[in-house]
Design an enzyme around this catalytic site. Structure first.
Site, PDB file in Angstrom:
ATOM      1  N   ARG A 317     -21.630 -34.722 -17.172  1.00 39.44           N
ATOM      2  CA  ARG A 317     -22.378 -35.895 -16.674  1.00 39.44           C
ATOM      3  C   ARG A 317     -23.747 -36.097 -17.343  1.00 39.44           C
ATOM      4  NH1 ARG A 317     -23.806 -37.044 -12.179  1.00 39.44           N
ATOM      5  NH2 ARG A 317     -23.009 -39.151 -12.144  1.00 39.44           N
ATOM      6  N   TYR A 321     -23.806 -39.547 -19.201  1.00 33.63           N
ATOM      7  CA  TYR A 321     -24.484 -40.665 -18.498  1.00 33.63           C
ATOM      8  C   TYR A 321     -25.984 -40.427 -18.359  1.00 33.63           C
ATOM      9  CZ  TYR A 321     -19.691 -40.612 -16.552  1.00 33.63           C
ATOM     10  OH  TYR A 321     -18.342 -40.535 -16.363  1.00 33.63           O
ATOM     11  N   CYS A 347     -22.605 -26.555 -29.919  1.00 32.62           N
ATOM     12  CA  CYS A 347     -23.267 -27.032 -31.127  1.00 32.62           C
ATOM     13  C   CYS A 347     -23.385 -28.551 -31.133  1.00 32.62           C
ATOM     14  CB  CYS A 347     -22.484 -26.558 -32.356  1.00 32.62           C
ATOM     15  SG  CYS A 347     -22.222 -24.793 -32.289  1.00 32.62           S
TER      16      CYS A 347
HETATM   17  N1  LLP Z   1     -11.444 -45.888  -6.351  1.00 26.63           N
HETATM   18  C1  LLP Z   1     -11.312 -46.271  -7.624  1.00 26.63           C
HETATM   19  C2  LLP Z   1     -10.316 -47.277  -7.979  1.00 26.63           C
HETATM   20  C3  LLP Z   1     -12.133 -45.710  -8.613  1.00 26.63           C
HETATM   21  O1  LLP Z   1     -12.023 -46.092  -9.877  1.00 26.63           O
HETATM   22  C4  LLP Z   1     -13.102 -44.728  -8.255  1.00 26.63           C
HETATM   23  C5  LLP Z   1     -13.958 -44.108  -9.249  1.00 26.63           C
HETATM   24  C6  LLP Z   1     -13.186 -44.355  -6.896  1.00 26.63           C
HETATM   25  C7  LLP Z   1     -12.348 -44.954  -5.977  1.00 26.63           C
HETATM   26  C8  LLP Z   1     -14.150 -43.310  -6.402  1.00 26.63           C
HETATM   27  O2  LLP Z   1     -15.460 -43.695  -6.643  1.00 26.63           O
HETATM   28  P1  LLP Z   1     -16.658 -42.788  -6.073  1.00 26.63           P
HETATM   29  O3  LLP Z   1     -16.641 -42.896  -4.578  1.00 26.63           O
HETATM   30  O4  LLP Z   1     -16.462 -41.416  -6.533  1.00 26.63           O
HETATM   31  O5  LLP Z   1     -17.874 -43.411  -6.680  1.00 26.63           O
HETATM   32  N2  LLP Z   1     -17.279 -39.990 -13.895  1.00 26.63           N
HETATM   33  C9  LLP Z   1     -18.277 -40.863 -13.307  1.00 26.63           C
HETATM   34  C10 LLP Z   1     -17.732 -41.640 -12.127  1.00 26.63           C
HETATM   35  C11 LLP Z   1     -16.517 -42.460 -12.455  1.00 26.63           C
HETATM   36  C12 LLP Z   1     -15.963 -43.196 -11.263  1.00 26.63           C
HETATM   37  C13 LLP Z   1     -14.669 -43.848 -11.581  1.00 26.63           C
HETATM   38  N3  LLP Z   1     -14.007 -44.463 -10.481  1.00 26.63           N
HETATM   39  C14 LLP Z   1     -19.489 -40.028 -12.933  1.00 26.63           C
HETATM   40  O6  LLP Z   1     -19.474 -38.832 -13.165  1.00 26.63           O
HETATM   41  O7  LLP Z   1     -20.483 -40.564 -12.444  1.00 26.63           O
END
Ligand code: LLP
Length: 420
Positions: A317, A321, A347
């Site tokens: 992360r 990001y 690296c």
């Molecule tokens: N539902 C759908 C259709 C989604 O695409 C996602 C997340 C969620 C639920 C859950 O979202 P949450 O409640 O976790 O925000 N890798 C990124 C976050 C990517 C989120 C993708 N979709 C990070 O590390 O911030």
């Protein structure tokens, strides 16, 4: 209400009743540590706010798909939101019920559709007309009707990082708002689809309720048009995305968030519909930390570096990001702190975990990288042929190894040399 299962006892960071020093000694570092109590607490805030209402919770598996984590939620009666055949298999292996699974994702393969139909998932969240066509065809071939909702892109700004905002016109996700009514008409003509709901997901790490209310208002407007066209919708899926506190963010608390949305839907005359929530980060993020050990301190003219044994392959992360994760020593030292960039051994200059952190540390010390329960291990890789970290679940005074540390041999066990 803020809650942390991670706290200091006699100057030593603990996860519930277990000291982080003992965890590192027993399981090694880097180590993901989850708290069953924290997972439970975060999930139950959703479940309680949904109780007595027509609403249900589908935990987003992508945030943390460890079987033991999914099993904690399954035992609490959670539904799940999956995005792949792999996540379907995990939910089933962890004791989740197929009838409580919604299947999201922009590129489902025919095989994945077949597996989900065979399992009997509750709903396919479909994101395009070609996907509707494919699902109709797959369902025909297996002699079933596929339950469907269309993911509509409401074109609202969730005010979050561009990589994790998904509900804007410029994003690849969902059916464009202006094309959604026609897409529903089209879906209604497909004989092997059963159109039952509507769906959106506007982004992640959202710290305000207003973008959700904007999205819900737009969705309800559309629901009325779709029903005027003769398709009755049983549920509204508002997706996930509720943010957490990594640093000084102040997201609405879960109860307030859920109630505000349900009240709005009711006030607009749609209280008879079931509402689905798909939380990922807000049920797992602050229930996990990544333990790492300081290898070397490297003072420099411009920067001091603390080189630790976790890296961007373990927690992507920050590199991906520029995300902030709090980093704190497991035990405190009396020495004056210094400002360090906390970096891994990979690296790449992008291999950092925290920048400009004021820390009093020495080589060999343990650091806890907080809020790592969501999008932590699941996004880890084997870059630099680094075995992925072990995962441990703490439950009261007990710690359970829920994923063994990978070995280097395992990493290339399925590779082969060319013939002589
Ligand atoms: N539902 C759908 C259709 C989604 O695409 C996602 C997340 C969620 C639920 C859950 O979202 P949450 O409640 O976790 O925000 N890798 C990124 C976050 C990517 C989120 C993708 N979709 C990070 O590390 O911030």
């Amino acid at each position: 209400m803020s809650y942390s299962a991670f706290h200091h006892v006699d100057g030593v960071l603990h996860a519930e009743g277990v000291s982080a020093i003992a965890l590192a000694d027993q399981f090694g570092t880097p180590l993901y540590v989850y708290s069953r109590a924290a997972l439970t607490h975060a999930y139950e805030a959703y479940a309680r706010a949904c109780a007595q209402r027509r609403a249900s919770v589908h935990v987003a598996v992508k945030a943390n798909s460890n079987l033991a984590v999914l099993n904690v939620f399954a035992r609490l009666g959670a539904g799940f939101d999956i995005v792949s055949g792999g996540e379907l298999a995990r939910v089933l292996a962890a004791g989740g019920k197929p009838a409580n699974i919604v299947f999201s994702g922009v590129g489902k393969s025919a095989d994945e559709m077949r597996e989900a139909l065979a399992a009997g998932v509750k709903c396919f969240n479909v994101e395009s007309i070609p996907e509707l066509d494919r699902l109709d065809e797959v369902a025909r071939a297996v002699g079933k009707k596929a339950p469907v909702s269309l993911r509509v892109n409401p074109d609202v700004d969730p005010k979050t990082h561009p990589y994790i905002s998904t509900g804007l016109k410029a994003n690849k996700f969902g059916v464009a708002f202006d094309e959604a009514r026609a897409a529903y008409r089209r879906a209604a003509t497909m004989p092997h689809l059963d159109v039952i709901g509507i769906d959106c997901h506007i982004g992640s790490q959202i710290t305000e309720v207003s973008p959700y209310l904007d999205a819900v208002d737009k969705l309800l407007e559309l629901v009325e048009q779709i029903e005027a066209d003769g398709t009755m919708l049983h549920h509204i899926d508002v997706g996930g995305g509720l943010g957490i506190t990594y640093d000084d963010e102040t997201p609405p608390d879960t109860t307030l968030f859920v109630r505000t949305l349900l009240d709005r839907i009711e006030a607009r005359g749609h209280g008879h519909r079931e509402v689905f929530f798909e939380p990922g980060r807000s049920v797992t993020g602050n229930a996990g930390m990544l333990l790492t050990r300081v290898e070397f301190l490297k003072p420099g003219a411009e920067k001091n570096f603390a080189i630790v044994d976790a890296a961007m392959n373990d927690l992507a992360r920050p590199a991906m990001y520029q995300a902030f994760h709090a980093i704190e020593p497991v035990t405190s030292r009396p020495d004056a702190p210094r400002v360090y960039d906390v970096v891994g051994p990979i690296c790449e200059s992008g291999d950092w975990l925290g920048r400009d952190r004021s820390l009093a540390i020495a080589p060999g010390d343990l650091l806890a990288i907080r809020s790592a329960g969501a999008y932590g291990f699941v996004m880890s890789s084997n870059y630099n042929t680094r075995p992925r970290a072990a995962e441990v679940m703490v439950d009261g005074d007990c710690a359970y190894l829920v994923r063994a540390r990978e070995t280097v041999r395992e990493l290339f066990a399925s590779e082969t040399l060319l013939p002589e």
